[in-house]
Motif scaffolding. Structure first.
Motif, PDB file in Angstrom:
ATOM      1  N   THR A  57      14.667   7.975 -17.296  1.00 26.87           N
ATOM      2  CA  THR A  57      15.617   6.954 -16.849  1.00 26.87           C
ATOM      3  C   THR A  57      15.678   6.910 -15.328  1.00 26.87           C
ATOM      4  O   THR A  57      15.606   5.838 -14.713  1.00 26.87           O
ATOM      5  N   GLU A  58      15.819   8.068 -14.701  1.00 35.88           N
ATOM      6  CA  GLU A  58      15.929   8.138 -13.241  1.00 35.88           C
ATOM      7  C   GLU A  58      14.619   7.749 -12.563  1.00 35.88           C
ATOM      8  O   GLU A  58      14.628   7.079 -11.523  1.00 35.88           O
ATOM      9  N   LYS A  59      13.505   8.143 -13.155  1.00 33.61           N
ATOM     10  CA  LYS A  59      12.200   7.775 -12.603  1.00 33.61           C
ATOM     11  C   LYS A  59      12.036   6.255 -12.606  1.00 33.61           C
ATOM     12  O   LYS A  59      11.639   5.662 -11.603  1.00 33.61           O
ATOM     13  N   LYS A  60      12.367   5.608 -13.710  1.00 32.42           N
ATOM     14  CA  LYS A  60      12.252   4.150 -13.804  1.00 32.42           C
ATOM     15  C   LYS A  60      13.194   3.463 -12.812  1.00 32.42           C
ATOM     16  O   LYS A  60      12.799   2.514 -12.131  1.00 32.42           O
ATOM     17  N   ARG A  61      14.438   3.953 -12.731  1.00 28.26           N
ATOM     18  CA  ARG A  61      15.396   3.359 -11.797  1.00 28.26           C
ATOM     19  C   ARG A  61      14.862   3.421 -10.368  1.00 28.26           C
ATOM     20  O   ARG A  61      14.917   2.441  -9.624  1.00 28.26           O
ATOM     21  N   LEU A  62      14.351   4.588  -9.973  1.00 30.22           N
ATOM     22  CA  LEU A  62      13.869   4.752  -8.608  1.00 30.22           C
ATOM     23  C   LEU A  62      12.672   3.841  -8.333  1.00 30.22           C
ATOM     24  O   LEU A  62      12.626   3.161  -7.305  1.00 30.22           O
ATOM     25  N   ILE A  63      11.727   3.804  -9.242  1.00 27.13           N
ATOM     26  CA  ILE A  63      10.554   2.944  -9.057  1.00 27.13           C
ATOM     27  C   ILE A  63      10.973   1.477  -8.971  1.00 27.13           C
ATOM     28  O   ILE A  63      10.468   0.730  -8.133  1.00 27.13           O
ATOM     29  N   ASP A  64      11.910   1.076  -9.811  1.00 23.90           N
ATOM     30  CA  ASP A  64      12.404  -0.314  -9.757  1.00 23.90           C
ATOM     31  C   ASP A  64      13.047  -0.621  -8.407  1.00 23.90           C
ATOM     32  O   ASP A  64      12.821  -1.686  -7.827  1.00 23.90           O
ATOM     33  N   PHE A  65      13.849   0.312  -7.893  1.00 25.36           N
ATOM     34  CA  PHE A  65      14.477   0.120  -6.577  1.00 25.36           C
ATOM     35  C   PHE A  65      13.418   0.014  -5.468  1.00 25.36           C
ATOM     36  O   PHE A  65      13.517  -0.828  -4.569  1.00 25.36           O
ATOM     37  N   LYS A  80       0.827  -1.213   0.000  1.00 21.23           N
ATOM     38  CA  LYS A  80       0.000   0.000   0.000  1.00 21.23           C
ATOM     39  C   LYS A  80       0.865   1.268   0.000  1.00 21.23           C
ATOM     40  O   LYS A  80       0.644   2.184  -0.789  1.00 21.23           O
ATOM     41  N   VAL A  81       1.844   1.318   0.875  1.00 18.46           N
ATOM     42  CA  VAL A  81       2.689   2.511   0.977  1.00 18.46           C
ATOM     43  C   VAL A  81       3.603   2.624  -0.242  1.00 18.46           C
ATOM     44  O   VAL A  81       3.822   3.713  -0.770  1.00 18.46           O
ATOM     45  N   THR A  82       4.114   1.495  -0.720  1.00 19.27           N
ATOM     46  CA  THR A  82       4.932   1.513  -1.940  1.00 19.27           C
ATOM     47  C   THR A  82       4.123   2.079  -3.098  1.00 19.27           C
ATOM     48  O   THR A  82       4.609   2.936  -3.846  1.00 19.27           O
ATOM     49  N   GLU A  83       2.893   1.624  -3.252  1.00 19.17           N
ATOM     50  CA  GLU A  83       2.033   2.134  -4.326  1.00 19.17           C
ATOM     51  C   GLU A  83       1.765   3.622  -4.158  1.00 19.17           C
ATOM     52  O   GLU A  83       1.752   4.372  -5.140  1.00 19.17           O
ATOM     53  N   GLU A  84       1.563   4.059  -2.918  1.00 21.37           N
ATOM     54  CA  GLU A  84       1.331   5.487  -2.649  1.00 21.37           C
ATOM     55  C   GLU A  84       2.548   6.323  -3.085  1.00 21.37           C
ATOM     56  O   GLU A  84       2.403   7.350  -3.738  1.00 21.37           O
ATOM     57  N   ILE A  85       3.733   5.867  -2.724  1.00 18.63           N
ATOM     58  CA  ILE A  85       4.960   6.585  -3.101  1.00 18.63           C
ATOM     59  C   ILE A  85       5.114   6.607  -4.620  1.00 18.63           C
ATOM     60  O   ILE A  85       5.425   7.650  -5.213  1.00 18.63           O
ATOM     61  N   ILE A  86       4.900   5.472  -5.262  1.00 14.39           N
ATOM     62  CA  ILE A  86       5.040   5.407  -6.721  1.00 14.39           C
ATOM     63  C   ILE A  86       3.997   6.292  -7.402  1.00 14.39           C
ATOM     64  O   ILE A  86       4.322   6.983  -8.379  1.00 14.39           O
ATOM     65  N   ASN A  87       2.785   6.326  -6.883  1.00 15.95           N
ATOM     66  CA  ASN A  87       1.762   7.230  -7.442  1.00 15.95           C
ATOM     67  C   ASN A  87       2.196   8.686  -7.342  1.00 15.95           C
ATOM     68  O   ASN A  87       1.945   9.483  -8.257  1.00 15.95           O
ATOM     69  N   ARG A  88       2.850   9.043  -6.259  1.00 19.43           N
ATOM     70  CA  ARG A  88       3.358  10.412  -6.114  1.00 19.43           C
ATOM     71  C   ARG A  88       4.468  10.670  -7.128  1.00 19.43           C
ATOM     72  O   ARG A  88       4.513  11.738  -7.743  1.00 19.43           O
ATOM     73  N   ILE A  89       5.354   9.696  -7.327  1.00 21.66           N
ATOM     74  CA  ILE A  89       6.425   9.844  -8.313  1.00 21.66           C
ATOM     75  C   ILE A  89       5.826  10.003  -9.714  1.00 21.66           C
ATOM     76  O   ILE A  89       6.302  10.820 -10.513  1.00 21.66           O
ATOM     77  N   GLU A  90       4.767   9.252 -10.000  1.00 22.37           N
ATOM     78  CA  GLU A  90       4.124   9.314 -11.321  1.00 22.37           C
ATOM     79  C   GLU A  90       3.516  10.691 -11.602  1.00 22.37           C
ATOM     80  O   GLU A  90       3.299  11.055 -12.756  1.00 22.37           O
ATOM     81  N   LYS A  91       3.251  11.476 -10.574  1.00 22.68           N
ATOM     82  CA  LYS A  91       2.701  12.829 -10.757  1.00 22.68           C
ATOM     83  C   LYS A  91       3.775  13.828 -11.197  1.00 22.68           C
ATOM     84  O   LYS A  91       3.457  14.924 -11.647  1.00 22.68           O
ATOM     85  N   LEU A  92       5.035  13.463 -11.043  1.00 22.06           N
ATOM     86  CA  LEU A  92       6.123  14.342 -11.469  1.00 22.06           C
ATOM     87  C   LEU A  92       6.223  14.353 -12.987  1.00 22.06           C
ATOM     88  O   LEU A  92       5.904  13.362 -13.648  1.00 22.06           O
ATOM     89  N   THR A  93       6.675  15.464 -13.519  1.00 15.58           N
ATOM     90  CA  THR A  93       6.951  15.580 -14.955  1.00 15.58           C
ATOM     91  C   THR A  93       8.351  16.167 -15.107  1.00 15.58           C
ATOM     92  O   THR A  93       8.909  16.717 -14.146  1.00 15.58           O
ATOM     93  N   PRO A  94       8.924  16.101 -16.304  1.00 19.36           N
ATOM     94  CA  PRO A  94      10.247  16.708 -16.501  1.00 19.36           C
ATOM     95  C   PRO A  94      10.263  18.207 -16.205  1.00 19.36           C
ATOM     96  O   PRO A  94      11.315  18.788 -15.964  1.00 19.36           O
ATOM     97  N   LYS A  95       9.109  18.833 -16.183  1.00 17.02           N
ATOM     98  CA  LYS A  95       9.022  20.274 -15.917  1.00 17.02           C
ATOM     99  C   LYS A  95       8.689  20.604 -14.461  1.00 17.02           C
ATOM    100  O   LYS A  95       8.602  21.776 -14.102  1.00 17.02           O
ATOM    101  N   SER A  96       8.522  19.583 -13.613  1.00 12.25           N
ATOM    102  CA  SER A  96       8.228  19.833 -12.194  1.00 12.25           C
ATOM    103  C   SER A  96       9.335  20.678 -11.577  1.00 12.25           C
ATOM    104  O   SER A  96      10.517  20.441 -11.821  1.00 12.25           O
ATOM    105  N   GLN A  97       8.922  21.665 -10.786  1.00 12.80           N
ATOM    106  CA  GLN A  97       9.864  22.584 -10.152  1.00 12.80           C
ATOM    107  C   GLN A  97       9.866  22.388  -8.640  1.00 12.80           C
ATOM    108  O   GLN A  97       8.813  22.134  -8.038  1.00 12.80           O
ATOM    109  N   PRO A  98      11.019  22.548  -8.002  1.00 14.20           N
ATOM    110  CA  PRO A  98      11.078  22.392  -6.545  1.00 14.20           C
ATOM    111  C   PRO A  98      10.462  23.577  -5.816  1.00 14.20           C
ATOM    112  O   PRO A  98      10.513  24.708  -6.298  1.00 14.20           O
TER     113      PRO A  98
END
Length: 150
Positions: free
Chosen positions: A97-105, A8-26
């Motif tokens: 590339t980095e998004k996929k690596r992180l999700i895989d980890f 459940k928590v893994t899916e929640e984190i991955i869903n948050r990562i999926e909301k990021l785009t290459p244009k997301s700003q800090p």
């Protein structure tokens, strides 16, 4: 602290990562979103690869004394805190590339589960409990996802 080892928590984190785009700003800090994803991968690289050399005994001793509790406790990280040199990402990274690596980890860690991490040696802090590993993984991811507003 949420348990990163649960599906459940893994899916929640991955869903948050999926909301990021290459244009997301800090909201704070200097890293691009791709650099942040690469930065988050470093924690997992230290677990699953030999990419980063282990600190020497003296450095590990000092890190256990002065850094470990900050990293493995439930207290959130401060914004704009200092990071260890191996976590500094200064070159450009490819977002997908980095998004996929992180999700895989993250998925690999969840699939291995808490039992795999109970008493497992950390690169820098020696043996940690599964709870300490959870805090280390979840707190770091949550901190940087908040940094990017997700």
């Amino acid at each position: 602290m949420k348990n990163i080892f649960t599906k459940k928590v893994t899916e929640e984190i991955i869903n948050r990562i999926e909301k990021l785009t290459p244009k997301s700003q800090p909201i704070w800090g200097k890293m691009s979103v791709a650099q942040m994803l690469a930065h988050c991968c470093v924690t997992y690289e230290m677990v699953y690869t030999d990419k980063h050399p282990k600190p020497n005994k003296f450095t590990r001793y000092m890190m256990k004394l002065f850094v470990k509790n900050i990293v493995v406790s439930e207290k959130p990280y401060a914004k704009n805190g200092r990071t260890a040199p191996q976590f500094l990402i200064v070159d450009d990274k490819v977002f997908d590339t980095e998004k996929k690596r992180l999700i895989d980890f993250i998925n690999k860690t969840q699939q291995l589960g808490e039992k795999e991490f109970e008493g497992k040696a950390s690169h820098s802090f020696g043996n940690l409990t599964a709870k300490e590993w959870n805090n280390l993984f979840y707190k770091h991811l949550n901190h940087h996802l908040q940094q990017f507003g997700v």
